[in-house]
Design an enzyme around this catalytic site. Sequence first.
Site, short mmCIF file in Angstrom:
data_model
loop_
_atom_site.label_atom_id
_atom_site.label_comp_id
_atom_site.label_asym_id
_atom_site.label_seq_id
_atom_site.Cartn_x
_atom_site.Cartn_y
_atom_site.Cartn_z
N HIS A 11 0.84 -1.20 0.00
CA HIS A 11 0.00 0.00 0.00
C HIS A 11 0.88 1.25 0.00
CE1 HIS A 11 1.26 0.00 4.17
NE2 HIS A 11 0.96 -1.28 4.16
N GLY A 300 5.37 3.08 9.71
CA GLY A 300 4.00 3.51 9.98
C GLY A 300 3.73 3.84 11.44
N ASN A 304 2.54 7.66 15.00
CA ASN A 304 1.89 7.76 16.31
C ASN A 304 2.51 8.93 17.07
OD1 ASN A 304 1.07 7.31 19.07
ND2 ASN A 304 0.33 5.33 18.36
N ARG A 489 -1.99 17.93 18.65
CA ARG A 489 -0.99 17.40 17.70
C ARG A 489 -0.51 18.57 16.85
NH1 ARG A 489 -3.40 13.60 13.58
NH2 ARG A 489 -3.70 15.54 12.49
N ASN A 518 -6.01 23.43 11.77
CA ASN A 518 -5.60 22.97 10.44
C ASN A 518 -5.99 21.50 10.26
OD1 ASN A 518 -4.30 22.18 8.09
ND2 ASN A 518 -2.23 22.43 8.91
FE LIG Z 1 6.79 -0.22 6.23
#
Ligand SMILES: [Fe+2]
Length: 559
Positions: A11, A300, A304, A489, A518
């Site tokens: 992906h 990925g 976090n 964040r 935003n």
């Molecule tokens: Fe990866």
Amino acid sequence: MNILGINCFAHDTAAALLQDGVPVAFVEQERFNREKHTKAFPDDAVEFCLRTGGVSLDQVDIVAFAHKAGVDYARGAADALKRLPLSAKRLAAQTYIDWSLVARQRSFLKRWGYRGKVINVGHHQAHAASAFYASAFDEAAVLTLDRGGDFLSTTLSRGEGARLDTLKEVRNPDSIGEVYTAVTQWLGFHPNADEGKVMGLAPYGTDRYTPIFRDFIRLSPDGSFTVNLRWFRYQIEGRTPWSKRFVERFGPPRLPESEITRHHEDVAFGVQAMTEEAGLHMARAVHGMTGSKNLALSGGVALNSVMNARLLAETPFEHIFIQPAAGDAGNALGAALHVWHHMMGRPRRWHMDHAMFGPEYSEGDFKRTLTDRKLPFREVADPPADGAELLSRSKIVGWFQGRAEVGPRALGARSILADARRAEMKDIVNAEVKHREGFRPFAPSVLDERGFEYFDGYSTNPFMLLVLPIKEDKRQVIPAVTHVDGTGRMQSVTRANQPYYRLIEEFDHRTGVPVVLNTSFNLRGEPIVHRPEEALTDFLNTGMDALFLGPYLVEKDRL
Ligand SMILES: [Fe+2]
């Protein structure tokens, strides 16, 4: 020298072009084909990179693919064989993935008629390179964390100058990312896409399940870990990634769109706490191995941003860099950087201080789009001033300026903006503009020089990948971007990020508050807008009040 990096592992396919070691273009395929986290080969992204670099593919010296098909297969198949017969399906899937990687690579070379050099870079090598070589650090500890790639889920490395050496690897099925994704799916959200929702839900929960979640992961003193696979089934490619034992303890999975209860919030809290603790453990270990003050992160799990803030606050690291496209898309850039620096030994002369490597449109394009739709619009002399004025009058503003940012966060080029001072803006933007769940928080963009006034432990982070506590006396000042636990964040907006910086400056002149809300310019489940037409469609179909396409302003109450 031209190096074209391609991620087509699974992906988030993407392409990046390095010219003499400096990226000139870097973009995800999803922006073009409008399929979020797409698995499609990034032909459009490649085409865009070449056009931006002013070269054709035969002028590309090296194509760097961010995968090594055989490696993934050998490791994955070996593990699946150990778990037969239950893992037969996974063995088949592993074989298919490997075969399709080889086929995709071959098909691209044939389709595009490329006869130059091809280099395959490991998935986690590309992740590590995308973090370290893009950072401003001469030397750093590097941590990569994801679900898995090359059958690795985690690496601890040390980078210095042009070199980047792996110190420790954790193989699948031991994977923090897999556990987080499994729980995301159990909570009724999309795996591999909605992990951020779980992070946003976690602060509503309590720590009553945290001891059980601690049993999911066994941390070893050397920085590695194992997953207690009695709770999960992802390692055998079942229909569900959790085990019977998990369901016995936590009940059946939540049906998508059904009510979110205290129980679900507590589960989200548990998996988030587990992830933070595992991240801290690994960060401390890689600090021990390297003695560095600098930490570079990708994969990925590095999206976090709550975990990231704890890595900075609770370890001896003094500086942290997280590449904005920390997921697999970033591997297009990472593969190219790995070749240029690590393999070719070329010195560093660039670091990533902005993310605007994507496509842009001309004023002519904007004008044509607006004229074609027969919409009344006007050209304004100073869009930041007009934008700030509208925001200060409680208008929700679509902001489409310059080159698009790479990565999942909008950073002021393709953003929807609102007044952070008005508490009701959170619900209005969630319900009427983004059409998404009410619990999800919005991010504050703050002028970098003023960040310390609003956030505890402020540290410049231009890519919106650190969640920091908002100072207690400021929570009432910017309630629309203050999450339930008093955090935000945040995105540091530096002077280099124009015209966004100027817009916030103008907003500050009018209101005394250098912070705006935003959120990314897209609707729920869609990629960030790419063409001006898509921005216009979103504007017309949602509660946005005004839209800037470059210098052109469309206002709903004038339609
Ligand atoms: Fe990866």
